[in-house]
Scaffold this motif. Structure first.
Motif, PDB file in Angstrom:
ATOM      1  N   TYR A 263       0.829  -1.202   0.000  1.00  0.00           N
ATOM      2  CA  TYR A 263       0.000   0.000   0.000  1.00  0.00           C
ATOM      3  C   TYR A 263       0.869   1.260   0.000  1.00  0.00           C
ATOM      4  CZ  TYR A 263      -4.507  -2.313   0.484  1.00  0.00           C
ATOM      5  OH  TYR A 263      -5.642  -3.051   0.238  1.00  0.00           O
ATOM      6  N   LEU A 264       1.969   1.218   0.744  1.00  0.00           N
ATOM      7  CA  LEU A 264       2.906   2.347   0.721  1.00  0.00           C
ATOM      8  C   LEU A 264       3.431   2.581  -0.690  1.00  0.00           C
ATOM      9  CD1 LEU A 264       5.122   2.065   3.926  1.00  0.00           C
ATOM     10  CD2 LEU A 264       3.756   4.037   3.219  1.00  0.00           C
ATOM     11  N   TYR A 265       3.761   1.489  -1.372  1.00  0.00           N
ATOM     12  CA  TYR A 265       4.255   1.611  -2.749  1.00  0.00           C
ATOM     13  C   TYR A 265       3.198   2.271  -3.634  1.00  0.00           C
ATOM     14  CZ  TYR A 265       5.413   0.359  -7.528  1.00  0.00           C
ATOM     15  OH  TYR A 265       5.657   0.412  -8.868  1.00  0.00           O
ATOM     16  N   GLN A 266       1.968   1.799  -3.539  1.00  0.00           N
ATOM     17  CA  GLN A 266       0.913   2.343  -4.386  1.00  0.00           C
ATOM     18  C   GLN A 266       0.633   3.815  -4.064  1.00  0.00           C
ATOM     19  OE1 GLN A 266      -0.561   0.968  -6.987  1.00  0.00           O
ATOM     20  NE2 GLN A 266       0.530  -0.964  -6.776  1.00  0.00           N
ATOM     21  N   LEU A 267       0.708   4.167  -2.783  1.00  0.00           N
ATOM     22  CA  LEU A 267       0.427   5.540  -2.381  1.00  0.00           C
ATOM     23  C   LEU A 267       1.546   6.514  -2.750  1.00  0.00           C
ATOM     24  CD1 LEU A 267      -1.036   4.821   1.172  1.00  0.00           C
ATOM     25  CD2 LEU A 267      -2.325   5.749  -0.766  1.00  0.00           C
ATOM     26  N   LEU A 268       2.775   5.994  -2.796  1.00  0.00           N
ATOM     27  CA  LEU A 268       3.937   6.883  -2.961  1.00  0.00           C
ATOM     28  C   LEU A 268       4.691   6.700  -4.266  1.00  0.00           C
ATOM     29  CD1 LEU A 268       5.381   6.569   0.675  1.00  0.00           C
ATOM     30  CD2 LEU A 268       3.997   8.443  -0.246  1.00  0.00           C
ATOM     31  N   LYS A 269       4.234   5.805  -5.138  1.00  0.00           N
ATOM     32  CA  LYS A 269       5.011   5.459  -6.337  1.00  0.00           C
ATOM     33  C   LYS A 269       5.221   6.637  -7.292  1.00  0.00           C
ATOM     34  CE  LYS A 269       0.960   3.834  -8.880  1.00  0.00           C
ATOM     35  NZ  LYS A 269       0.302   2.684  -9.522  1.00  0.00           N
ATOM     36  N   ASP A 270       4.339   7.639  -7.240  1.00  0.00           N
ATOM     37  CA  ASP A 270       4.458   8.773  -8.160  1.00  0.00           C
ATOM     38  C   ASP A 270       5.404   9.852  -7.649  1.00  0.00           C
ATOM     39  OD1 ASP A 270       2.663   7.626  -9.940  1.00  0.00           O
ATOM     40  OD2 ASP A 270       0.924   8.536  -8.956  1.00  0.00           O
ATOM     41  N   PHE A 271       6.046   9.606  -6.493  1.00  0.00           N
ATOM     42  CA  PHE A 271       6.904  10.627  -5.893  1.00  0.00           C
ATOM     43  C   PHE A 271       8.387  10.257  -5.968  1.00  0.00           C
ATOM     44  CE2 PHE A 271       2.747  10.883  -3.787  1.00  0.00           C
ATOM     45  CZ  PHE A 271       2.407  12.184  -4.143  1.00  0.00           C
ATOM     46  N   HIS A 272       8.698   9.298  -6.847  1.00  0.00           N
ATOM     47  CA  HIS A 272      10.075   8.984  -7.245  1.00  0.00           C
ATOM     48  C   HIS A 272      10.939   8.338  -6.169  1.00  0.00           C
ATOM     49  CE1 HIS A 272       8.762  12.389  -9.909  1.00  0.00           C
ATOM     50  NE2 HIS A 272       9.100  11.494 -10.809  1.00  0.00           N
ATOM     51  N   PHE A 273      10.324   7.718  -5.169  1.00  0.00           N
ATOM     52  CA  PHE A 273      11.108   6.922  -4.231  1.00  0.00           C
ATOM     53  C   PHE A 273      11.463   5.593  -4.898  1.00  0.00           C
ATOM     54  CE2 PHE A 273       8.748   9.790  -1.481  1.00  0.00           C
ATOM     55  CZ  PHE A 273       9.758  10.249  -0.652  1.00  0.00           C
ATOM     56  N   THR A 274      12.625   5.048  -4.572  1.00  0.00           N
ATOM     57  CA  THR A 274      13.092   3.806  -5.202  1.00  0.00           C
ATOM     58  C   THR A 274      13.428   2.719  -4.195  1.00  0.00           C
ATOM     59  OG1 THR A 274      15.344   4.695  -5.277  1.00  0.00           O
ATOM     60  CG2 THR A 274      13.980   4.996  -7.245  1.00  0.00           C
ATOM     61  N   GLU A 275      13.878   3.090  -3.007  1.00  0.00           N
ATOM     62  CA  GLU A 275      14.284   2.105  -1.993  1.00  0.00           C
ATOM     63  C   GLU A 275      13.082   1.774  -1.113  1.00  0.00           C
ATOM     64  OE1 GLU A 275      17.147   0.679  -2.177  1.00  0.00           O
ATOM     65  OE2 GLU A 275      17.812   1.992  -3.792  1.00  0.00           O
ATOM     66  N   HIS A 296      10.907  14.717  -3.545  1.00  0.00           N
ATOM     67  CA  HIS A 296      10.135  14.808  -2.310  1.00  0.00           C
ATOM     68  C   HIS A 296      10.911  14.285  -1.102  1.00  0.00           C
ATOM     69  CE1 HIS A 296       6.892  15.333  -5.215  1.00  0.00           C
ATOM     70  NE2 HIS A 296       6.138  15.766  -4.224  1.00  0.00           N
ATOM     71  N   ARG A 297      10.409  14.644   0.072  1.00  0.00           N
ATOM     72  CA  ARG A 297      10.951  14.115   1.314  1.00  0.00           C
ATOM     73  C   ARG A 297       9.823  13.454   2.100  1.00  0.00           C
ATOM     74  NH1 ARG A 297      14.341  17.442   5.842  1.00  0.00           N
ATOM     75  NH2 ARG A 297      12.621  18.908   5.607  1.00  0.00           N
ATOM     76  N   GLU A 309       7.135  18.334  -0.780  1.00  0.00           N
ATOM     77  CA  GLU A 309       7.939  18.588  -1.977  1.00  0.00           C
ATOM     78  C   GLU A 309       9.245  19.252  -1.580  1.00  0.00           C
ATOM     79  OE1 GLU A 309       7.398  20.689  -6.393  1.00  0.00           O
ATOM     80  OE2 GLU A 309       5.830  20.829  -4.878  1.00  0.00           O
ATOM     81  N   LEU A 310      10.333  18.827  -2.227  1.00  0.00           N
ATOM     82  CA  LEU A 310      11.613  19.484  -1.974  1.00  0.00           C
ATOM     83  C   LEU A 310      11.596  20.869  -2.600  1.00  0.00           C
ATOM     84  CD1 LEU A 310      14.194  16.630  -2.660  1.00  0.00           C
ATOM     85  CD2 LEU A 310      13.413  17.472  -0.455  1.00  0.00           C
ATOM     86  N   ILE A 311      11.952  21.853  -1.800  1.00  0.00           N
ATOM     87  CA  ILE A 311      11.976  23.232  -2.277  1.00  0.00           C
ATOM     88  C   ILE A 311      13.407  23.718  -2.298  1.00  0.00           C
ATOM     89  CG2 ILE A 311      11.223  25.595  -1.828  1.00  0.00           C
ATOM     90  CD1 ILE A 311       8.804  24.445  -0.382  1.00  0.00           C
ATOM     91  N   GLU A 312      13.797  24.244  -3.435  1.00  0.00           N
ATOM     92  CA  GLU A 312      15.162  24.770  -3.559  1.00  0.00           C
ATOM     93  C   GLU A 312      15.278  26.059  -2.765  1.00  0.00           C
ATOM     94  OE1 GLU A 312      18.261  26.232  -7.034  1.00  0.00           O
ATOM     95  OE2 GLU A 312      16.568  24.971  -7.557  1.00  0.00           O
ATOM     96  N   GLU A 313      16.100  26.003  -1.737  1.00  0.00           N
ATOM     97  CA  GLU A 313      16.243  27.157  -0.867  1.00  0.00           C
ATOM     98  C   GLU A 313      17.042  28.272  -1.539  1.00  0.00           C
ATOM     99  OE1 GLU A 313      14.895  27.578   1.946  1.00  0.00           O
ATOM    100  OE2 GLU A 313      14.333  25.593   2.690  1.00  0.00           O
ATOM    101  N   SER A 314      16.649  29.480  -1.244  1.00  0.00           N
ATOM    102  CA  SER A 314      17.405  30.634  -1.730  1.00  0.00           C
ATOM    103  C   SER A 314      18.739  30.712  -0.996  1.00  0.00           C
ATOM    104  CB  SER A 314      16.600  31.919  -1.507  1.00  0.00           C
ATOM    105  OG  SER A 314      17.398  33.045  -1.750  1.00  0.00           O
ATOM    106  N   GLU A 315      19.766  31.163  -1.695  1.00  0.00           N
ATOM    107  CA  GLU A 315      21.066  31.324  -1.061  1.00  0.00           C
ATOM    108  C   GLU A 315      21.004  32.423   0.007  1.00  0.00           C
ATOM    109  OE1 GLU A 315      24.069  32.019  -3.933  1.00  0.00           O
ATOM    110  OE2 GLU A 315      23.831  30.079  -4.926  1.00  0.00           O
ATOM    111  N   GLU A 316      20.069  33.354  -0.163  1.00  0.00           N
ATOM    112  CA  GLU A 316      19.929  34.440   0.799  1.00  0.00           C
ATOM    113  C   GLU A 316      19.089  33.950   1.970  1.00  0.00           C
ATOM    114  OE1 GLU A 316      18.882  39.198   0.729  1.00  0.00           O
ATOM    115  OE2 GLU A 316      17.963  37.868  -0.729  1.00  0.00           O
TER     116      GLU A 316
END
Length: 441
Positions: A263-275, A296-297, A309-316
């Protein structure tokens, strides 16, 4: 296969194509040329798009010339794009095949969006589907990988997917259709070609009905996925709670299911986890443990898995705001500053402060351990870590919390609580209204 077979397939399974503006991805090879002639004979509204990947020298240029001539003969609009495929592959550290795929589909998507095409047609057929099945099987795959190539996927449509390479070739020969031969198709350097030339012919020799039986098997697999999808909808209602920024999965309810891992696989398969073993073990991990995919995290937080979702942090890391600033953008949205005569909106996204107590420039930054403030409505100070715990914020929510500072004093834990030291009284003048808005408001 005849024109009538193709027409019947379109009318039964893809009737929307008859009233759509279409672009055909054409290489110059037999499959895409046959698809072009079939669509042209049905008088569908088609244009052509050809990619020159510059990988085969004069042969690549010859394919381009052939497509241009075909477009002229059939009186069709044609788009040609030339790519430096090897340079792209090196820059992105990917294979030539993956580079060509990325370049091709990105360009098709751009054409569709910019020129208002409804669909992009590709010439994948039944033999391509069989090869994809074996490739996925060798790599190790779930049910989705065994189902193979979808007939429709967003703007992509594959109208000749049910028909075999042999059927397409018979049609081409009967209609005296010319096409280009890609010399690399004869090479067994690539996995797909090895299957095509060395493996599948032996399987077809052992069972001449291999392709038909394979299509029956895929139909059964597709029916199985429909059952799984129905079950997944029921599980989602019990286990999953989604907000604007996070997806929460209830661990206790997950563990009560017959097979939590699948069920975890089916729920999360679209978020690019592999392990997936690591994902499953997260259920029993300590709070604070997390896994990261390329997009994603997934965080274990007490009795919940939190997906963000992983958000690219600003350098500032700190944003300074001068007194004349009326609006400031940051990762949470926008802060707006307005001088007002009285207090009206008192939601958590709006605060009112005594402007005379502020020291400019104000500053915006993420929270830091050890920081404290004086929560509005309370006496005395409180560490932010304790405040977050009382508010039952997850690690992800803490990490995404921003603070508005005046000097070294917190004015606002943004979206959560104002600081009591800057509160408005009956004598306050001027009053500064500070409000949080998302990008749409």
């Amino acid at each position: 296969m005849t024109l009538i077979d193709f027409e019947n397939h379109i009318e039964k399974n893809l009737p929307f194509l008859a009233k759509s503006k279409l672009i055909i991805a054409i290489s110059g090879g037999m499959d895409s040329v046959v698809l072009t002639h079939l669509c042209h004979k049905l008088k569908l509204n088609i244009s052509l798009a050809h990619c020159n990947f510059n990988l085969r020298g004069d042969e690549s240029d010859g394919d381009e010339d052939f497509v241009l001539e075909l477009a002229e003969d059939l009186d069709l609009e044609v788009f040609i794009e030339s790519f430096e495929t090897e340079v792209y592959a090196e820059e992105h550290n990917i294979s030539i095949q993956m580079a060509a795929r990325d370049l091709r589909y990105n360009w098709f998507q751009e054409l569709a969006e910019q020129l208002k095409f409804d669909y992009v047609l590709t010439a994948h057929h039944a033999d391509d589907n069989l090869e994809t099945f074996f490739i996925n099987l060798m790599r190790g795959t779930g049910l989705d990988g065994l189902i193979g190539i979808p007939e429709t996927n967003g703007v992509l449509v594959r109208p000749i997917l049910p028909f075999s390479h042999a059927e397409l070739k018979t049609f081409a020969q009967s209609e005296k259709i010319d096409w280009c031969e890609d010399s690399t198709n004869a090479s067994t350097k690539y996995v797909r070609n090895k299957l095509r030339h060395n493996v599948i012919p032996i399987l077809k020799e052992m069972n001449p009905k291999l392709l038909q039986n394979f299509q029956k098997t895929q139909a059964h697999l597709q029916e199985s996925t429909e059952i799984i999808d129905d079950a997944l909808v029921r599980v989602q209602k019990k286990v999953v709670k989604a907000t604007d920024d996070f997806i929460h999965l209830d661990i206790k309810k997950l563990q009560q299911l017959s097979n939590p891992k699948i069920y975890l696989y089916q729920l999360l398969k679209d978020f690019h986890f592999t392990e997936w073993d690591d994902v499953y073990q997260l259920l029993d991990a300590q709070s604070g443990k997390f896994l990261v995919s390329k997009t994603h995290r997934l965080l274990k937080d007490r009795d919940t898995l939190i997906l963000s979702e992983l958000i690219e942090e600003s350098e500032e890391t700190t944003i300074f705001l001068q007194e004349e600033v009326n609006e400031a953008s940051f990762l949470m949205g926008k802060l707006r500053f307005e001088d007002v005569d009285n207090m009206e909106d008192t939601s958590v996204k709006t605060i009112y402060v005594n402007k005379n107590l502020l020291k400019y420039p104000l500053s915006l930054k993420k929270w830091e351990k050890g920081a404290y403030f004086y929560p509005f409505g309370m006496t005395g100070k409180k560490k932010l870590s304790k405040f977050f715990k009382d508010e039952k914020l997850s690690l992800l929510e803490k990490e995404q919390t921003w603070l508005l500072y005046s000097g070294n004093q917190i004015v606002w834990v943004i979206g959560l609580r104002a600081d009591n030291r800057f509160k408005v009284t009956n004598e306050t003048n001027p009053i500064l209204k500070i409000s949080l808005h998302n990008d749409e408001t």
